[in-house]
Design a protein around this motif. Structure first.
Motif, mmCIF file in Angstrom:
data_model
loop_
_atom_site.group_PDB
_atom_site.id
_atom_site.type_symbol
_atom_site.label_atom_id
_atom_site.label_comp_id
_atom_site.label_asym_id
_atom_site.label_seq_id
_atom_site.Cartn_x
_atom_site.Cartn_y
_atom_site.Cartn_z
ATOM 1 N N LEU A 174 28.403 -83.233 20.323
ATOM 2 C CA LEU A 174 27.244 -83.677 18.625
ATOM 3 C C LEU A 174 28.727 -83.389 17.677
ATOM 4 O O LEU A 174 29.201 -83.810 16.478
ATOM 5 N N GLY B 231 27.274 -76.612 18.268
ATOM 6 C CA GLY B 231 25.966 -77.188 17.822
ATOM 7 C C GLY B 231 25.804 -75.956 17.868
ATOM 8 O O GLY B 231 23.435 -75.498 16.712
ATOM 9 N N MET C 29 18.708 -88.627 17.098
ATOM 10 C CA MET C 29 19.517 -87.523 16.596
ATOM 11 C C MET C 29 19.624 -87.958 15.034
ATOM 12 O O MET C 29 19.586 -88.973 14.796
ATOM 13 N N ASN C 30 20.419 -86.749 13.977
ATOM 14 C CA ASN C 30 20.609 -87.241 12.823
ATOM 15 C C ASN C 30 22.558 -88.295 12.817
ATOM 16 O O ASN C 30 22.801 -88.230 13.329
ATOM 17 N N GLY D 83 22.424 -76.877 14.461
ATOM 18 C CA GLY D 83 20.732 -77.451 15.218
ATOM 19 C C GLY D 83 21.486 -78.810 16.057
ATOM 20 O O GLY D 83 23.194 -79.220 16.527
ATOM 21 N N PRO D 84 21.223 -78.801 17.600
ATOM 22 C CA PRO D 84 21.113 -79.753 18.698
ATOM 23 C C PRO D 84 21.173 -80.721 18.384
ATOM 24 O O PRO D 84 21.386 -81.775 18.695
ATOM 25 N N ASP D 85 20.874 -81.446 16.746
ATOM 26 C CA ASP D 85 20.361 -82.248 16.426
ATOM 27 C C ASP D 85 21.327 -82.721 15.255
ATOM 28 O O ASP D 85 20.750 -84.537 14.822
ATOM 29 N N GLN D 86 21.871 -82.612 15.110
ATOM 30 C CA GLN D 86 22.958 -82.476 13.977
ATOM 31 C C GLN D 86 24.366 -82.538 14.409
ATOM 32 O O GLN D 86 24.966 -81.307 14.452
#
Ligand code: NAX
Length: 327
Positions: A64, A27, A1-2, A31-34
């Protein structure tokens, strides 16, 4: 995860905000990791309504969403912002002249440009949605001496998406089959939705539709879609505008697909004979967070005339805000 990034949104208690904030928190934009921290700006009388929107954002329990800041001070809302979506603007009221509209918006976008210049991340990506979007972007940009002019963009993506949808409906194809439409120029009725390079399932779009339909139905339908929505809904486009803002920022941050372009209102570098400095809709590709104008496209006489007409309108808007001392 960022690490979380900071996303500033102005006009956050408005109609577009009500769609936009939940999409960002989910997200859809980055995106889903930000993870994101939302920094929401409103005018003082709207802070109460904004507190209700914040309650709903919290109630969404978005994994998120790592924080929410609200303020009526641009220097608080823009502090260290990595992305800024300037949605809040002064709408045109009955009887208002264009000069009055530009002047009222100058009172919003000049201080916001100054605040971004002072406190935002040095890499902030700015999207202006509030109308007149292109010229409001110019005002903010010209009042942000510490930032690169290329960091300021205006939204023509809703027009781009409308243009895709209308062509898909006409040809019976899914929207995903339509590629490489361009919206040239202003987000206004002078915009030029250009099908000359567009394809549908790899076939040239202009081989699939007749020229008369293109010129007499398609272009006006796309250009006047906003008015048709107001007429039907009794309110201006909001969810589709929010969706277009998400598309614009997502592509700017994460890039375009190989061999495809999107339309963005960006500072002209003189390409295609568009006067340098105008914030004008161009076809762009994006890589590593940097957009580039698609070069070398053929321009027919028909296109030239349409591209010049919308440039002329933007030049007049720029001259008007120059006279008002806003740029
Ligand atoms: P709303 O009137 O629902 O919301 C605007 C919000 O902005 C209000 O809550 C208001 O309090 C706030 N606001 C006003 N001045 C502000 C300031 N100085 N700082 C912070 N907030 C401020 O309008 P909405 O339907 O959300 O539309 C917002 C803007 O988007 C309008 O200017 C509209 O014309 C424009 N649009 C642009 C589009 C585009 O494609 N570029 C399409 C959709 C939309 O029409």
């Amino acid at each position: 995860m960022n690490e979380p990034v900071r996303v500033a949104v102005t006009g956050a208690a408005g109609q577009i905000g009500y769609s936009l904030l939940f999409r960002i928190a989910a997200g859809d934009m980055l995106g889903p990791d930000q993870p994101v921290i939302l920094q929401l700006l409103e005018v003082t009388p709207a802070l109460k309504a904004l507190s209700g929107v914040v309650m709903e954002l919290n109630d969404g329990a978005f994994p998120l969403l790592h924080g929410i800041v609200t303020s009526d001070d641009p220097k608080v809302a823009f502090k260290d912002a990595d992305y800024a979506l300037l949605v809040g603007a002064m709408p045109r009221k009955a009887g208002m002249e264009r000069g009055d509209l530009l002047s009222a918006n100058g009172g919003i976008f000049k201080p916001q440009g100054e605040a971004l210049s002072e406190v935002a991340s040095r890499n902030v990506k700015v999207l202006v949605v509030g109308n007149p979007a292109n010229t409001n972007a110019l005002i903010a940009q010209q009042n942000a001496p510490e930032l690169d002019p290329k960091q300021f963009t205006a939204m023509v993506r809703l027009d781009h998406n409308r243009a895709i949808s209308q062509l898909a409906a006409k040809t019976g194809a899914p929207v995903s089959a339509v590629k490489n439409i361009t919206i040239w120029g202003n987000h206004s009725s002078t915009q030029y939705p250009d099908l000359s390079q567009a394809t549908v399932n790899g076939q040239k779009a202009l081989d699939l539709v007749d020229q008369q339909w293109y010129e007499e139905e398609y272009i006006p339908t796309v250009a006047k879609r906003g008015a048709a929505i107001i007429e039907a809904r009794g309110a201006s486009s909001a969810a589709s505008a929010a969706s277009a803002a998400i598309d614009h920022m997502r592509d700017w941050a994460l890039g375009t697909q190989d061999g495809e372009w999107v339309s963005m209102g960006i500072p002209s570098d003189g390409s295609y004979g568009v006067p340098e400095g105008l914030i004008y809709g161009f076809p762009v590709t994006i890589k590593n967070g940097e957009y580039s104008i698609v070069q070398g496209l053929p321009v027919s006489d028909f296109s030239r005339q349409k591209m010049d007409a919308t440039a002329q309108e933007l030049t007049e808007e720029r001259d008007a805000v120059r006279e008002l001392g806003l740029v």
